[in-house]
Design a protein around this motif. Structure first.
Motif, PDB file in Angstrom:
ATOM      1  N   LEU A   1       0.889  -1.240   0.035  1.00 52.75           N
ATOM      2  CA  LEU A   1       0.171   0.122   0.014  1.00 52.75           C
ATOM      3  C   LEU A   1       0.906   1.285  -0.034  1.00 52.75           C
ATOM      4  O   LEU A   1       1.964   1.353   0.576  1.00 52.75           O
ATOM      5  N   VAL A   2       0.419   2.401  -0.631  1.00 52.99           N
ATOM      6  CA  VAL A   2       1.090   3.555  -0.439  1.00 52.99           C
ATOM      7  C   VAL A   2       0.121   4.506   0.027  1.00 52.99           C
ATOM      8  O   VAL A   2      -1.095   4.522  -0.409  1.00 52.99           O
ATOM      9  N   PHE A   3       0.448   4.918   1.404  1.00 53.92           N
ATOM     10  CA  PHE A   3      -0.575   5.921   1.799  1.00 53.92           C
ATOM     11  C   PHE A   3      -0.227   7.281   1.780  1.00 53.92           C
ATOM     12  O   PHE A   3       1.004   7.938   1.579  1.00 53.92           O
ATOM     13  N   HIS A   4      -1.020   8.318   1.820  1.00 52.22           N
ATOM     14  CA  HIS A   4      -0.943   9.897   1.453  1.00 52.22           C
ATOM     15  C   HIS A   4      -1.727  10.404   2.775  1.00 52.22           C
ATOM     16  O   HIS A   4      -2.710  10.156   3.253  1.00 52.22           O
ATOM     17  N   LYS A   5      -0.787  11.354   3.387  1.00 55.22           N
ATOM     18  CA  LYS A   5      -1.157  11.975   4.582  1.00 55.22           C
ATOM     19  C   LYS A   5      -2.199  13.420   3.813  1.00 55.22           C
ATOM     20  O   LYS A   5      -1.781  14.014   3.324  1.00 55.22           O
ATOM     21  N   THR A   6      -3.420  13.135   4.452  1.00 50.44           N
ATOM     22  CA  THR A   6      -4.523  14.152   4.004  1.00 50.44           C
ATOM     23  C   THR A   6      -5.057  15.005   5.219  1.00 50.44           C
ATOM     24  O   THR A   6      -4.473  14.670   6.385  1.00 50.44           O
ATOM     25  N   ALA A   7      -5.496  15.784   5.041  1.00 50.30           N
ATOM     26  CA  ALA A   7      -6.479  16.562   6.188  1.00 50.30           C
ATOM     27  C   ALA A   7      -7.231  15.549   6.933  1.00 50.30           C
ATOM     28  O   ALA A   7      -7.271  15.940   8.135  1.00 50.30           O
ATOM     29  N   GLU A   8      -7.829  14.470   6.357  1.00 47.41           N
ATOM     30  CA  GLU A   8      -8.709  13.708   7.086  1.00 47.41           C
ATOM     31  C   GLU A   8      -7.757  12.542   7.785  1.00 47.41           C
ATOM     32  O   GLU A   8      -8.289  11.622   8.509  1.00 47.41           O
ATOM     33  N   GLY A   9      -6.570  12.657   7.463  1.00 46.55           N
ATOM     34  CA  GLY A   9      -5.512  11.567   8.102  1.00 46.55           C
ATOM     35  C   GLY A   9      -5.012  10.682   6.732  1.00 46.55           C
ATOM     36  O   GLY A   9      -4.875  11.023   5.909  1.00 46.55           O
ATOM     37  N   TRP A  10      -4.299   9.375   7.266  1.00 43.70           N
ATOM     38  CA  TRP A  10      -3.478   8.757   6.315  1.00 43.70           C
ATOM     39  C   TRP A  10      -4.509   7.983   5.459  1.00 43.70           C
ATOM     40  O   TRP A  10      -5.476   7.171   6.098  1.00 43.70           O
ATOM     41  N   ARG A  11      -4.459   8.088   4.096  1.00 43.34           N
ATOM     42  CA  ARG A  11      -5.447   7.309   3.487  1.00 43.34           C
ATOM     43  C   ARG A  11      -4.732   6.725   2.159  1.00 43.34           C
ATOM     44  O   ARG A  11      -3.451   7.079   1.893  1.00 43.34           O
ATOM     45  N   ILE A  12      -5.117   5.439   1.653  1.00 42.54           N
ATOM     46  CA  ILE A  12      -4.419   4.719   0.779  1.00 42.54           C
ATOM     47  C   ILE A  12      -4.515   5.384  -0.659  1.00 42.54           C
ATOM     48  O   ILE A  12      -5.846   5.792  -0.952  1.00 42.54           O
ATOM     49  N   VAL A  13      -3.579   5.226  -1.504  1.00 45.50           N
ATOM     50  CA  VAL A  13      -3.714   5.765  -2.577  1.00 45.50           C
ATOM     51  C   VAL A  13      -3.287   4.782  -3.726  1.00 45.50           C
ATOM     52  O   VAL A  13      -3.755   4.875  -4.980  1.00 45.50           O
ATOM     53  N   SER A  14      -2.542   3.767  -3.324  1.00 39.07           N
ATOM     54  CA  SER A  14      -2.118   2.724  -4.144  1.00 39.07           C
ATOM     55  C   SER A  14      -2.387   1.574  -3.403  1.00 39.07           C
ATOM     56  O   SER A  14      -1.711   1.302  -2.482  1.00 39.07           O
ATOM     57  N   ASP A  15      -3.103   0.351  -3.847  1.00 40.84           N
ATOM     58  CA  ASP A  15      -3.348  -0.818  -3.292  1.00 40.84           C
ATOM     59  C   ASP A  15      -2.994  -1.845  -4.088  1.00 40.84           C
ATOM     60  O   ASP A  15      -3.694  -2.203  -5.212  1.00 40.84           O
ATOM     61  N   HIS A  16      -1.954  -2.699  -3.837  1.00 36.75           N
ATOM     62  CA  HIS A  16      -1.541  -3.893  -4.571  1.00 36.75           C
ATOM     63  C   HIS A  16      -1.963  -5.094  -3.649  1.00 36.75           C
ATOM     64  O   HIS A  16      -1.039  -5.340  -2.890  1.00 36.75           O
TER      65      HIS A  16
END
Length: 96
Positions: free
Chosen positions: A79-94
């Protein structure tokens, strides 16, 4: 789907297919989770964690599924996570 970033550029890769975009991933998952009684129990374990700067991180892990009928499945994911205003979110899921 709360773990995924609500964005059109995110992706899910599994079984030789690439699904792009939050809405498309949600549509792919919807039939799998339509019946709560048929839901498998999911557990995960982190194998490796790598920060990719201040706003991204890569995670490699193992998933374990226990199906309601007693069958079990396991596999690896990245997984690749991105830190957003809502928290850490998945941007790529293999997952495989």
């Amino acid at each position: 789907m709360a773990s995924y970033e609500k964005a059109p550029q995110i992706n899910y890769v599994s079984g030789g297919k690439v699904i792009q975009g939050y809405d498309a991933i949600r549509a792919m998952y919807a039939p799998r989770f339509a019946d709560p009684k048929a839901m498998p129990q999911l557990s995960t374990e982190v194998v490796d964690f790598d920060p990719l700067g201040a706003d991204y991180a890569a995670v490699i892990g193992r998933f374990n599924l226990a199906m309601p009928n007693g069958e079990k499945a396991t596999g690896l994911f990245s997984l690749v996570f991105h830190k957003t205003a809502e928290g850490w979110r998945i941007v790529s899921d293999h997952s495989g």
